[in-house]
Design an enzyme around this catalytic site. Sequence first.
Site, short mmCIF file in Angstrom:
data_model
loop_
_atom_site.label_atom_id
_atom_site.label_comp_id
_atom_site.label_asym_id
_atom_site.label_seq_id
_atom_site.Cartn_x
_atom_site.Cartn_y
_atom_site.Cartn_z
N ARG A 58 -65.87 13.09 -15.39
CA ARG A 58 -64.67 12.63 -14.68
C ARG A 58 -64.05 11.42 -15.37
O ARG A 58 -62.87 11.14 -15.25
CB ARG A 58 -65.00 12.31 -13.20
CG ARG A 58 -63.77 11.84 -12.41
CD ARG A 58 -63.93 11.95 -10.90
NE ARG A 58 -65.17 11.43 -10.40
CZ ARG A 58 -65.46 10.13 -10.27
NH1 ARG A 58 -64.58 9.22 -10.64
NH2 ARG A 58 -66.62 9.76 -9.79
N TYR A 111 -39.17 21.04 -9.36
CA TYR A 111 -40.08 22.06 -8.85
C TYR A 111 -40.39 21.76 -7.37
O TYR A 111 -40.56 20.59 -6.98
CB TYR A 111 -41.35 22.06 -9.71
CG TYR A 111 -42.46 22.91 -9.14
CD1 TYR A 111 -42.23 24.24 -8.82
CD2 TYR A 111 -43.72 22.37 -8.92
CE1 TYR A 111 -43.25 25.02 -8.28
CE2 TYR A 111 -44.74 23.14 -8.39
CZ TYR A 111 -44.49 24.46 -8.07
OH TYR A 111 -45.49 25.22 -7.54
N ASP A 183 -40.39 15.07 -16.75
CA ASP A 183 -41.17 16.30 -16.69
C ASP A 183 -40.63 17.21 -17.79
O ASP A 183 -39.52 17.74 -17.69
CB ASP A 183 -41.03 16.95 -15.30
CG ASP A 183 -41.94 18.17 -15.13
OD1 ASP A 183 -42.21 18.83 -16.15
OD2 ASP A 183 -42.33 18.46 -14.00
N LYS A 208 -47.99 26.12 -18.16
CA LYS A 208 -46.84 26.89 -18.63
C LYS A 208 -46.89 27.05 -20.16
O LYS A 208 -47.84 27.59 -20.66
CB LYS A 208 -45.56 26.18 -18.16
CG LYS A 208 -45.60 25.78 -16.67
CD LYS A 208 -45.68 26.96 -15.77
CE LYS A 208 -45.95 26.72 -14.30
NZ LYS A 208 -46.16 25.46 -13.71
N1 LCS Z 1 -43.41 20.66 -13.13
C1 LCS Z 1 -42.66 21.77 -13.28
C2 LCS Z 1 -41.34 21.70 -13.96
C3 LCS Z 1 -43.14 22.99 -12.80
O1 LCS Z 1 -42.38 24.08 -12.97
C4 LCS Z 1 -44.41 23.03 -12.13
C5 LCS Z 1 -44.96 24.29 -11.59
C6 LCS Z 1 -45.13 21.84 -11.99
C7 LCS Z 1 -44.60 20.68 -12.51
C8 LCS Z 1 -46.47 21.82 -11.32
O2 LCS Z 1 -47.43 22.29 -12.21
P1 LCS Z 1 -48.82 22.97 -11.76
O3 LCS Z 1 -49.46 22.02 -10.83
O4 LCS Z 1 -48.50 24.26 -11.10
O5 LCS Z 1 -49.55 23.10 -13.05
N2 LCS Z 1 -44.02 25.32 -11.51
C9 LCS Z 1 -44.22 26.53 -11.01
C10 LCS Z 1 -43.18 27.49 -10.88
O6 LCS Z 1 -42.00 27.32 -11.16
N3 LCS Z 1 -43.70 28.60 -10.41
O7 LCS Z 1 -45.03 28.48 -10.10
C11 LCS Z 1 -45.45 27.15 -10.49
#
Ligand code: LCS
Length: 393
Positions: A58, A111, A183, A208
């Site tokens: 951790r 998001y 972001d 992603k």
């Molecule tokens: N930032 C952006 C721009 C995102 O599109 C997402 C997730 C996150 C942060 C959060 O990331 P995660 O915790 O899921 O790794 N976006 C998603 C979407 O558009 N569809 O499903 C997840």
Amino acid sequence: MKGDFGSMDTLAVHAGMLEDEHGAIVPPIYQVSTFRFKNVEQGAAFFAGSEEGYIYTRLGNPTIKALEVCVATLEGGSAGLACASGMAAINTIFSALLKDGDHMICSKVVYGSTLGLIKDVLTKFGVETSLVDTSSLNECKKAIKPNTKLIFLETPGNPTLVISDIAATSEIAHQNDILVVVDNTFSTPVIQRPLDLGADIVIHSMTKYLNGHADVVAGMIVVKKSNIFDELRTTLNQIGGIIDPFAAFLVHRGIKTLVLRMERHCENALRVASFLEGHTKVKWVNYPGLKSHPQYPLVQKQMKAGGGMVSFGLKGGFKAGKALLNNVKLCCLAVSLGGVETLIEHPASMTHSHVDEKDREMASITDDLIRLSVGIENSEDIIQDLREALDKI
Ligand code: LCS
């Protein structure tokens, strides 16, 4: 990697390939929770920070460290902090840098869960947030208060693909002692490097494009200057939102092909967006790589290409969109994005369904908006699939 080879293609393959005692050419998976000390003195020195060494996963792990060095290098930052998810990365930033009585400005197009975190969690801790059209510098300037500590930009914004000017916003922010967080999930450092444009912190949902293969959930924070890093590191250690070593290994493996994949994503997305723009059943298309994008000059200033995300609406509204979503065969009806396979979804009922209708309206996330994450398949196949599904409406 020995020597200084600065191009993104080379860095994506070599960055973070730290020295290994056995000469392994990729970072081995240290799937361990804890590390043995040679003696009490060494354990105490590691905890005191007078000697560097691994203690407990951790708090740090060689496989995770390799990935942190890699992404920090690609973003041109001084250090990286890998997290369990993109949301864990955002939560770590908010928890470390904001306190009761502080104010934050956030892009109104973000998001859905980012907005959820702000509205449902941050407010409980006395942090006030203004949701602002950050594509307008004036709106951003007007929203600044004496207690504003952070500006959070998501650009291009999910899912409308609206663009915020990173350099100009950073300039205004720094005149007011405000930190700028970007972001960069949709663009990746291959297309846009926010730290070079003046931002202080970059975050990623590595779920992603960075990982790219739809098999890991992970996040990353990269800082430009090291002065805020210790605070972020300590907060992450205490919150506990760390990445698993195996997930770190997979993401690092994915990044080796990031440049190749992004080139193909961008090429395909431009073709698909152009096809949609010319189709009689399509009412509107938003793609940063098209000249018709309302902020095309800004796109050209801060992005190297349009990325792999396209949003569009049909003349028949969501009813027609629903028929499209139910009739595609190659495009997969699923949320998430940035993987090698093309995904299609409906934000108002899926990724942004928990956002208040009023906030969705304010952010132009209309009911007819369909979001495509264009994959790396043959672009003609993707277009054929969309054409055939559109024919069925
Ligand atoms: N930032 C952006 C721009 C995102 O599109 C997402 C997730 C996150 C942060 C959060 O990331 P995660 O915790 O899921 O790794 N976006 C998603 C979407 O558009 N569809 O499903 C997840």
